[in-house]
Design a protein around this motif. Structure first.
Motif, PDB file in Angstrom:
ATOM      1  N   MET A 288       0.861  -1.193   0.000  1.00 12.71           N
ATOM      2  CA  MET A 288       0.000   0.000   0.000  1.00 12.71           C
ATOM      3  C   MET A 288       0.896   1.243   0.000  1.00 12.71           C
TER       4      MET A 288
ATOM      5  N   GLN B 224       1.300   5.221   0.478  1.00  8.33           N
ATOM      6  CA  GLN B 224       0.591   6.310   1.163  1.00  8.33           C
ATOM      7  C   GLN B 224       1.027   7.660   0.586  1.00  8.33           C
ATOM      8  N   TRP B 225       0.032   8.390   0.094  1.00 11.68           N
ATOM      9  CA  TRP B 225       0.290   9.662  -0.574  1.00 11.68           C
ATOM     10  C   TRP B 225       0.056  10.844   0.366  1.00 11.68           C
TER      11      TRP B 225
ATOM     12  N   VAL C  87      -8.545   7.357  -6.314  1.00 12.19           N
ATOM     13  CA  VAL C  87      -9.470   6.328  -5.798  1.00 12.19           C
ATOM     14  C   VAL C  87      -9.429   5.077  -6.687  1.00 12.19           C
TER      15      VAL C  87
ATOM     16  N   HIS D 297      -4.153  -0.208  -4.345  1.00 12.71           N
ATOM     17  CA  HIS D 297      -3.149  -0.139  -3.273  1.00 12.71           C
ATOM     18  C   HIS D 297      -2.568   1.270  -3.105  1.00 12.71           C
TER      19      HIS D 297
ATOM     20  N   ARG E 195      -3.449   5.144  -1.126  1.00 11.82           N
ATOM     21  CA  ARG E 195      -4.286   5.824  -0.136  1.00 11.82           C
ATOM     22  C   ARG E 195      -3.724   7.235   0.084  1.00 11.82           C
TER      23      ARG E 195
ATOM     24  N   THR F  96      -2.930   9.727   2.690  1.00 10.43           N
ATOM     25  CA  THR F  96      -2.770   9.669   4.141  1.00 10.43           C
ATOM     26  C   THR F  96      -2.747  11.054   4.776  1.00 10.43           C
TER      27      THR F  96
ATOM     28  N   TYR G 184     -12.074  13.841   1.260  1.00  8.41           N
ATOM     29  CA  TYR G 184     -11.442  12.591   0.790  1.00  8.41           C
ATOM     30  C   TYR G 184     -11.124  11.620   1.939  1.00  8.41           C
ATOM     31  N   GLN G 185     -11.698  11.851   3.091  1.00  7.48           N
ATOM     32  CA  GLN G 185     -11.468  10.996   4.278  1.00  7.48           C
ATOM     33  C   GLN G 185      -9.974  10.765   4.521  1.00  7.48           C
ATOM     34  N   ILE G 186      -9.234  11.860   4.619  1.00  4.80           N
ATOM     35  CA  ILE G 186      -7.780  11.789   4.817  1.00  4.80           C
ATOM     36  C   ILE G 186      -7.479  11.908   6.317  1.00  4.80           C
TER      37      ILE G 186
END
Ligand SMILES: NC(=O)c1ccc[n+]([C@@H]2O[C@H](COP(=O)([O-])OP(=O)(O)OC[C@H]3O[C@@H](n4cnc5c(N)ncnc54)[C@H](OP(=O)(O)O)[C@@H]3O)[C@@H](O)[C@H]2O)c1
Length: 338
Positions: free
Chosen positions: A4, A6-7, A24, A28, A30, A32, A49-51
């Motif tokens: 995964m 993480q951005w 989206v 893999h 996300r 973050t 964006y639910q970050i």
């Protein structure tokens, strides 16, 4: 490197929203953390964006140990400073176009990335699209014969606003760095070299930036390219590549979904990218593929080519006498570096 990725998003403006919408669709991946100059803007973006982490500074974003790669989406005059801060902290970077304002700035970043062994890539998203991959495949197969000429048009009528990043010289305004760069990069991809000769005409607008320009490029092998770009006229965003046996047409080339192959004496062939993900997914996937494979740059958009493209753009601006307020001068780079 974990599976995964993480951005982190640095500069949550218009293009960062488009990028986040598309991410989206990348497997893999996300987002973050997000960093803004304002806590409120960071919070709004994070809520949308639910970050998990929202910071009111870029520094805190860069210092987040969970973040693997940072997408730099600030206006181009700030790219050097922001990318530099990321690279100094050992953070991989995908940086929006225009990569920097000039070749001297980009050279510093490339040297730093290589010294610190940190991944760095230009977000020239067109390069990574499947339709453009098809163009490269057709060219490599020799199906249109020897390439003699390319014609590129990218006219984008923008609403006149001297304060906006498109017209304001302090924010890197001008057609070349906003839309012309797509053409310069596309031509570079096809020709595999930079022009030896450049002839151009420009219309500088009221704020002093290039509102419309046209350029002719000449190459060592006798090939030619024509590029037209503008902020104050509307045109199709089209590329035609002319070879000895036929031609390739790319309508709406900067966000290409369709490419057409016409070989004389044969039936026309059309490739359509029907994949669901939107365009910015592909550049993110390429950056993540490189990270997972431990690469420090992408073979699709190598740093030396990004630098050579920036030198070609410097040469155009030197011809026009266009330098930005924060530049002492703009180098003319008489000799192409590739
Ligand atoms: N690939 C593409 O298709 C595409 C399309 C459009 C733009 N772009 C590129 O993406 C970059 C950003 O363009 P954009 O249209 O997203 O711009 P934008 O909407 O103005 O967003 C840029 C963000 O950068 C931050 N920022 C930091 N310093 C700033 C300053 N001095 N002035 C203004 N904003 C500043 C701001 O966020 P905070 O203040 O919240 O930190 C702002 O929201 C440009 O380099 C542009 O060329 C690429």
């Amino acid at each position: 490197m974990r599976d995964m990725i993480q951005w982190g998003i640095l500069g949550p403006g218009d293009i960062a929203r488009v990028f986040a919408d598309d991410l989206v669709h990348a497997p893999h991946a996300r987002i973050t953390a997000v960093g803004s100059r304002s806590q409120e803007r960071a919070d709004d973006f994070a809520a949308k964006y639910q970050i998990p982490y929202a910071y009111g500074s870029y520094k805190e974003l860069i210092e987040n140990p969970d973040v693997d790669i940072i997408y730099v989406a600030t206006p181009h005059p700030m790219h050097k400073e922001h990318v530099q801060a990321c690279l100094q902290a050992g953070k991989a970077v995908l940086c929006e176009k225009s990569f920097t304002m000039n070749a001297a700035e980009l050279e510093e970043l490339v040297v730093l990335a290589r010294k610190n062994k940190v991944f760095l890539m230009e977000a020239m998203w067109t390069r990574y699209l499947p339709a453009i991959e098809k163009v490269r495949e057709w060219l490599a197969s020799g199906v249109i014969g020897d390439v003699h000429m390319i014609d590129v048009r990218f006219g984008n009528h923008a609403v006149w606003n001297p304060e906006s990043r498109l017209f304001n010289p302090s924010l890197g305004g001008g057609a070349l760095l906003d839309v012309g760069i797509y053409g310069v990069s596309f031509i570079s991809m096809v020709m595999g070299q930079q022009p030896t000769t450049i002839k151009s005409l420009v219309k500088l607008g009221a704020t002093g930036v290039d509102e419309v320009f046209t350029a002719l490029f000449g190459y060592e092998g006798g090939q030619m390219a024509h590029l037209m770009a503008g902020l104050s006229l509307k045109s199709k965003h089209e590329v035609t590549i002319l070879g000895s046996k036929g031609e390739i047409t790319v309508p709406d080339f900067w966000q290409a979904k369709t490419v057409v192959l016409s070989v004389y004496g044969k039936q026309e062939e059309t490739y359509v990218d029907k994949a669901a993900p939107r365009g910015y997914t592909y550049e993110a996937n390429e950056a993540m593929r490189c990270l997972r494979e431990g690469r420090l740059e992408s073979a699709i958009m190598p740093l030396d080519e990004s630098l050579a493209i920036m030198q070609t753009m410097d040469r155009l601006r030197a011809d026009w006498g266009l330098k930005y307020p924060f530049e002492a001068s703009v180098a003319s780079h008489e000799k192409p570096s590739q």
